[in-house]
Design an enzyme around this catalytic site. Structure first.
Site, PDB file in Angstrom:
ATOM      1  N   GLU A 147     -68.999  -3.233  52.946  1.00 41.43           N
ATOM      2  CA  GLU A 147     -69.013  -2.774  54.342  1.00 41.43           C
ATOM      3  C   GLU A 147     -69.154  -1.257  54.466  1.00 41.43           C
ATOM      4  O   GLU A 147     -69.687  -0.758  55.461  1.00 41.43           O
ATOM      5  CB  GLU A 147     -67.754  -3.241  55.072  1.00 41.43           C
ATOM      6  CG  GLU A 147     -67.695  -4.741  55.364  1.00 41.43           C
ATOM      7  CD  GLU A 147     -67.116  -5.557  54.222  1.00 41.43           C
ATOM      8  OE1 GLU A 147     -66.878  -4.992  53.132  1.00 41.43           O
ATOM      9  OE2 GLU A 147     -66.900  -6.768  54.414  1.00 41.43           O
TER      10      GLU A 147
ATOM     11  N   PHE B  12     -54.308 -14.623  58.201  1.00 44.38           N
ATOM     12  CA  PHE B  12     -55.226 -14.335  57.097  1.00 44.38           C
ATOM     13  C   PHE B  12     -56.312 -13.367  57.567  1.00 44.38           C
ATOM     14  O   PHE B  12     -56.942 -13.562  58.602  1.00 44.38           O
ATOM     15  CB  PHE B  12     -55.854 -15.635  56.591  1.00 44.38           C
ATOM     16  CG  PHE B  12     -56.867 -15.409  55.507  1.00 44.38           C
ATOM     17  CD1 PHE B  12     -56.483 -14.863  54.287  1.00 44.38           C
ATOM     18  CD2 PHE B  12     -58.203 -15.702  55.716  1.00 44.38           C
ATOM     19  CE1 PHE B  12     -57.423 -14.621  53.291  1.00 44.38           C
ATOM     20  CE2 PHE B  12     -59.145 -15.463  54.719  1.00 44.38           C
ATOM     21  CZ  PHE B  12     -58.761 -14.917  53.511  1.00 44.38           C
ATOM     22  N   GLN B  13     -56.536 -12.339  56.795  1.00 41.57           N
ATOM     23  CA  GLN B  13     -57.535 -11.297  57.086  1.00 41.57           C
ATOM     24  C   GLN B  13     -57.311 -10.639  58.452  1.00 41.57           C
ATOM     25  O   GLN B  13     -58.253 -10.269  59.135  1.00 41.57           O
ATOM     26  CB  GLN B  13     -58.961 -11.844  56.961  1.00 41.57           C
ATOM     27  CG  GLN B  13     -59.295 -12.192  55.495  1.00 41.57           C
ATOM     28  CD  GLN B  13     -60.773 -12.372  55.228  1.00 41.57           C
ATOM     29  OE1 GLN B  13     -61.509 -12.822  56.091  1.00 41.57           O
ATOM     30  NE2 GLN B  13     -61.209 -12.016  54.024  1.00 41.57           N
TER      31      GLN B  13
ATOM     32  N   LYS C 205     -62.052 -14.152  67.182  1.00 40.29           N
ATOM     33  CA  LYS C 205     -62.962 -15.273  66.935  1.00 40.29           C
ATOM     34  C   LYS C 205     -63.039 -16.214  68.137  1.00 40.29           C
ATOM     35  O   LYS C 205     -64.113 -16.708  68.479  1.00 40.29           O
ATOM     36  CB  LYS C 205     -62.491 -16.028  65.684  1.00 40.29           C
ATOM     37  CG  LYS C 205     -63.560 -16.919  65.099  1.00 40.29           C
ATOM     38  CD  LYS C 205     -63.125 -17.452  63.735  1.00 40.29           C
ATOM     39  CE  LYS C 205     -64.200 -18.363  63.151  1.00 40.29           C
ATOM     40  NZ  LYS C 205     -63.765 -18.938  61.867  1.00 40.29           N
TER      41      LYS C 205
ATOM     42  N   MET D  35     -68.595  19.706  41.601  1.00 43.33           N
ATOM     43  CA  MET D  35     -67.947  20.607  42.556  1.00 43.33           C
ATOM     44  C   MET D  35     -66.445  20.695  42.265  1.00 43.33           C
ATOM     45  O   MET D  35     -65.839  21.759  42.410  1.00 43.33           O
ATOM     46  CB  MET D  35     -68.207  20.144  43.993  1.00 43.33           C
ATOM     47  CG  MET D  35     -67.864  21.179  45.037  1.00 43.33           C
ATOM     48  SD  MET D  35     -68.738  22.751  44.780  1.00 43.33           S
ATOM     49  CE  MET D  35     -70.173  22.546  45.835  1.00 43.33           C
TER      50      MET D  35
END
Lengths: 177, 593
Positions: free
Chosen positions: B63, B125-126, B175, B491
C-alpha cells in the site's frame, strides 16, 4: 555531560488569549482541535465546548491559550485551516469581552471552619448547592482569577475537591462575532 | 454488461450500492486510474470495479507503493491521484504516503475500507482507527457512516484535495456502507459551507509588492512548489516577472522546473545543498519575493542569520505559512499564478523599469565564479555527479520525468540534472521518504505513457519499495531505475562524517542483492555499470530497451554531497568541499536536524 541547547529565538513576551471558535458539530471535530494544539506544541489553559445552534449543527469552542504573539497568530491561522472550522475569533485581540468560569467546590468541616466557609462563600457570591452536617458543595461563577481566589481561601477551611467548567466567553455589545 | 448498465448516465436517481456509488462518483470526477490493493473491507468496491471499464485499477505490491504512485501520477499530470486500500494494515501502510503528500502539498484522495459500522470500536479483525491515525497527517478526512452521504463526501473530498493548498484527503468507508444502497446524484457546482480558499490576492497588497519590487536594487525571486501546483501558467508568468524585474531566481527542491535551469537569471537551488550564488544572493538581497515556498528549515539555515537586510514579500495560498518561521513585511494570500498575473499586469500598466542592477549582478557573477557544483572526474571510478550529468546529457532532449528516492543521490540529481519545465521533477521534499521514487515513477509513467520516466535512486532507498518492480512488469511500464550504488546510506554517512568524527554507525549497505539478477527475476532488463568506460554505453543500452530497465551504477563510495550548509549555520557559512569538514560540531548544532 548535559548538552546546553540554545533557544532558537530570544525570549518573547507571553500573552494570554481567549479564542472563540465556531465549528461544525461533527464527529471528531474536538479531536482535530486538541490534536492540533498537542501536535504543534501549543498550550491549552482551558477548553470548553457545546453546541449553540437550535439544530445542534454548530458548536462554540472556547480556548484559553498562552504564548508569544507570533505563536498566537500561528494558532489562529492553523485553526482557520481546518475544514470544519467556520470562524476563529481572538476575543483578547478584538476588544472588550466577558469571560466566565463555573466551579463546584466541596468543603468539609465543623464548627468555626464551617461558619467561616459560609461567610467567605457569601462574599464571593458562591451558592451552596449541596449541604450535609459535615460539608457544603458551593457553586461559584466568575472570572478565572475570582474562582482561583475562592478555591485558595477554601483550602484553609477544609477544601475536599473541585470541579471546574473551563472558561466561556463572548464579546461585549450587540453584535455576534 | 450488467455493470455497465448500473453505471449508465441515467442511473442518477436509481438506488445503487455504496460500492457502485463510489465507482460512479470517481467516473463523474474524471478519474481514469486508481492505485490499490484489495482486502476484506474493500471487497464490495473491488467487485464494483470488476463490473466496469472506465477506471483502470493498478495493483501495487504494497500500500505504501500505491500512495507514492498516486503522488507521482498527481505531480506529473496536475490531476489528483487516487488510492484504494483495505482497513487496518492496508490503511496503516498508506500512512507514510499520506504524510508525504501533506508535507509536499500533493492532491490525492485515499479511499480506505473499514470494518462494518456495528463492529467499529470492538477491535474487530483488521480494524484500526483510520480517521484518528490520519487526522493530523491528512488535509482532511471522513468516516462515512451512511451510504446516502457517500457520493457527496467523495465529491467533497476531491474538492478539498485539489483546491487551496492541495493535499491528501482520506475517506474511510465501512463495509456495510459499501453494501447498503442509496440514491446517487452528481452534485451541481460545489460550494463548501466553511472551506473557501482565497484564490485572488488582495489588489492593494499586490500593488504594494510591485512598488517594492520596482525600487529594489538587489531583488531576488525565491520560488517553491506552489508555483508548480498552480499550473503551467504560473511558471510562464514567473518567467515574465523575472524578465521585467531582471531579478535573479532561485528555487527550492520542490520548485525545480518552475523556472528554466538554462536561463541566465537562474541561480540554481538554494538551501542546505543549494548553490553558493543562490544562498549568498538570498543573504545579501534587499528585497525577497517568496512565491509559493514556505521558508523550510532546509532553506533558511539558522533563522537569526537568514537574509538579515531584506524586506520580504510572501505569496502563498495558505495563510498559516505566513510568519511561521520567518517574519515577512508583506503577506499576500492567494494562488501564486493569479497573484503573478496581477503583478505582471500592474508592473506593465505602471510602466515600471527595473532599477539598474549592474552592481548586484556583478556580485552574483563573483559568487558564481566559485563554481560550487564543480567536481573532478578522474580515474575509472565514476563520480556520482558525473553519472547524473551523463544521464542528463543522454536524455534531456527527450524531456524526461525524473523521480528520486531520498539521500545523496537526490541532492546530486537536484544539483546536476537541469529542469526546463514544471511537473518533470518528482521528489519527496518535506517528509524525505526513502522508497518514494520507484512507485512515483510508476504513477508518472501511467499518467504520461509516452514520456521517458527515470527514477534516480540509491541502493539503500530503492530497497524500501523494491517490490514495485513487479507492478511495472505487470502493466508493461517502461520505467527506468538508475541506482547510484555507493554501498552506503550515503547521506547518513555524510552526517556521521560531519558530526560524529566518521563513526559510521549502521550506515553501510551490507548484504546487497545482485540487483541485475533481481531485476531479471522480475522480468526487467538489468544492466551493471562498474567503470567510467561503461557509463555512456550503459545509459545508451538503458534507453534503447523499450521495457523497464534497472541500472546498477557503481559510483565512488566515499563521495559526499557539497556544497553544504551544516546544521545551525547561516547561508554565508557554506562548506564548499570535504577539505572544510571539521568532523565535529558543538552540541547545540548536533541537536538540530
Amino acid at each position: 555531560m548535559a548538552a546546553k541547547i540554545k533557544p532558537l529565538l530570544v525570549q518573547e513576551v507571553v500573552e494570554r488569549h481567549t479564542l472563540s471558535i465556531l465549528v461544525d458539530n461533527e464527529a471528531g471535530v474536538l479531536g482535530r482541535i486538541t490534536g492540533l494544539f498537542s501536535s504543534r506544541g501549543y498550550n491549552i489553559e482551558s477548553l470548553t465546548v457545546a453546541d449553540i445552534t437550535e439544530d445542534e449543527a454548530v458548536s462554540r469552542i472556547t480556548i484559553v491559550t498562552s504564548g508569544p504573539r507570533r505563536v498566537i497568530d500561528q494558532i489562529r491561522a492553523q485553526l482557520d485551516r481546518l475544514v470544519p472550522v467556520h470562524s476563529v475569533t481572538d476575543l483578547s485581540e478584538l476588544g472588550p469581552f466577558v469571560e466566565r468560569e463555573l466551579a463546584l467546590v466541596k468543603v468539609a468541616g465543623t464548627g468555626e471552619k464551617r461558619v467561616e466557609a459560609l461567610r467567605l462563600a457569601d462574599i464571593f457570591r458562591a451558592r451552596p448547592v449541596d449541604t450535609s452536617t459535615q460539608s457544603f458543595v458551593f457553586e461559584i461563577s466568575g472570572s478565572t482569577t475570582k474562582v482561583d481566589q475562592f478555591i485558595e481561601l477554601m483550602r484553609e477551611v477544609g477544601l475536599v475537591e473541585v470541579a471546574r467548567g473551563g472558561v466561556v466567553a463572548l464579546s461585549r455589545g450587540a453584535t455576534a462575532q | 454488461m450488467q455493470g455497465r448498465e448500473t453505471m449508465g448516465r441515467d442511473g442518477g436517481s436509481r438506488e445503487m450500492s455504496g460500492a457502485d456509488i463510489i465507482v460512479r462518483a470517481l467516473v463523474d470526477l474524471g478519474v481514469d486510474t486508481i492505485f490499490g490493493y484489495p482486502g476484506g473491507a474493500v471487497l464490495p468496491i473491488y467487485d464494483a470495479l470488476f463490473r466496469q471499464k472506465q477506471i483502470r485499477h493498478i495493483l501495487v505490491r504494497h500500500e505504501a507503493g500505491a500512495v507514492h504512485a498516486a503522488e507521482g501520477y498527481a505531480r506529473s499530470t496536475g490531476k489528483p491521484g487516487v488510492v484504494l486500500v483495505t482497513s487496518g494494515p492496508g490503511a496503516t501502510n498508506a500512512v507514510t504516503g499520506i504524510a508525504d503528500a501533506l508535507l509536499d502539498s500533493i492532491p490525492i484522495v485515499v479511499l480506505t475500507g473499514q470494518v462494518a459500522t456495528h463492529l467499529i470500536g470492538s477491535d474487530a479483525f483488521q480494524e484500526c482507527d483510520t480517521v484518528g491515525i490520519t487526522r493530523h497527517c491528512s488535509k482532511h478526512n471522513y468516516l462515512v457512516k451512511e451510504t446516502s452521504r457517500l457520493g457527496g463526501t467523495i465529491h467533497e473530498a476531491f474538492h478539498i484535495a485539489t483546491t487551496g493548498r492541495p493535499g491528501p484527503v482520506v475517506v474511510d468507508i465501512p463495509k456495510d456502507v459499501q453494501v447498503a444502497t442509496a440514491r446517487y446524484e452528481r452534485p451541481a457546482r460545489f460550494e463548501h459551507k466553511t472551506y473557501r480558499p482565497k484564490v485572488k490576492g488582495d489588489l492593494a497588497a499586490i500593488e504594494a509588492a510591485v512598488e517594492m519590487l520596482a525600487v529594489a536594487e538587489r531583488p531576488i525571486l525565491y520560488v517553491g512548489g506552489g508555483v508548480i501546483n498552480s499550473g503551467p501558467g504560473a511558471s510562464q508568468l514567473l518567467r515574465d516577472l523575472a524578465r521585467l524585474t531582471k531579478a535573479p531566481v532561485t528555487s527550492t527542491l520542490m520548485g525545480l522546473g518552475a523556472f528554466p535551469a538554462s536561463d541566465p537569471q537562474f541561480l540554481g537551488m538554494l538551501g542546505m545543498h543549494g548553490t553558493y550564488e543562490a544562498n549568498l544572493a538570498m543573504n545579501q538581497c534587499d528585497l525577497m519575493l517568496c512565491l509559493g515556498a514556505r521558508f523550510d528549515d532546509r532553506v533558511t539555515g539558522k533563522l537569526d542569520g537568514f537574509s538579515p537586510h531584506s524586506r520580504k514579500i510572501h505569496v502563498d495560498i495558505d495563510p498559516s505559512s505566513f510568519n511561521k518561521t520567518v517574519r515577512v513585511d508583506l503577506a499576500i494570500e492567494g494562488d501564486v499564478g493569479h497573484v503573478l498575473e496581477d503583478m505582471v499586469k500592474l508592473w506593465r500598466a505602471r510602466g515600471h523599469q527595473a532599477q539598474p542592477q549592474d552592481d548586484w549582478w556583478s556580485r552574483i557573477k563573483g559568487w558564481r565564479a566559485k563554481q560550487s557544483l564543480a567536481f573532478t572526474q578522474e580515474g575509472e571510478k565514476i563520480q556520482p555527479q558525473h553519472a547524473i550529468r551523463a544521464l542528463w546529457e543522454a536524455t534531456h532532449k527527450k524531456n524526461p520525468i525524473i523521480t528520486t528516492e531520498v539521500g545523496q543521490h537526490q541532492m546530486w540529481a537536484a544539483q546536476h540534472f537541469d529542469f526546463e519545465q514544471p511537473n518533470k521533477w518528482l521528489t519527496s521534499g518535506g517528509l524525505g521518504t526513502m522508497g518514494y521514487g520507484l512507485p512515483a515513477a510508476i504513477g508518472a509513467q501511467l499518467g504520461n505513457p509516452k514520456s521517458l520516466v527515470i527514477d534516480i535512486a540509491g541502493e539503500a532507498s530503492i530497497q524500501m519499495n523494491i517490490q514495485e518492480l513487479g507492478t511495472a512488469t505487470q502493466y508493461d511500464l517502461p520505467v527506468k531505475v538508475f541506482v547510484l550504488n555507493n554501498e552506503y546510506m550515503g547521506m547518513v554517512r555524510q552526517w556521521q562524517d560531519l558530526t560524529y568524527e566518521g563513526r559510521h554507525s549502521h550506515s553501510y549497505s551490507d548484504s546487497l542483492p545482485d540487483f541485475v539478477k533481481l531485476a531479471e527475476a522480475y522480468g526487467w532488463k538489468g544492466i551493471r555499470i562498474e567503470t567510467l568506460d561503461q557509463l555512456e554505453q550503459g545509459i545508451a543500452d538503458m534507453l534503447a530497451h523499450d521495457g523497464p530497465v534497472f541500472v546498477d551504477c557503481m559510483v565512488e563510495r566515499h563521495a559526499n554531497c557539497f556544497p553544504m550548509i551544516p546544521s545551525g549555520a547561516t547561508h554565508t557559512e557554506m562548506l564548499l568541499g570535504p577539505d572544510q569538514v571539521a568532523g565535529k560540531v558543538d552540541k547545540s548544532a548536533e541537536a538540530l536536524v
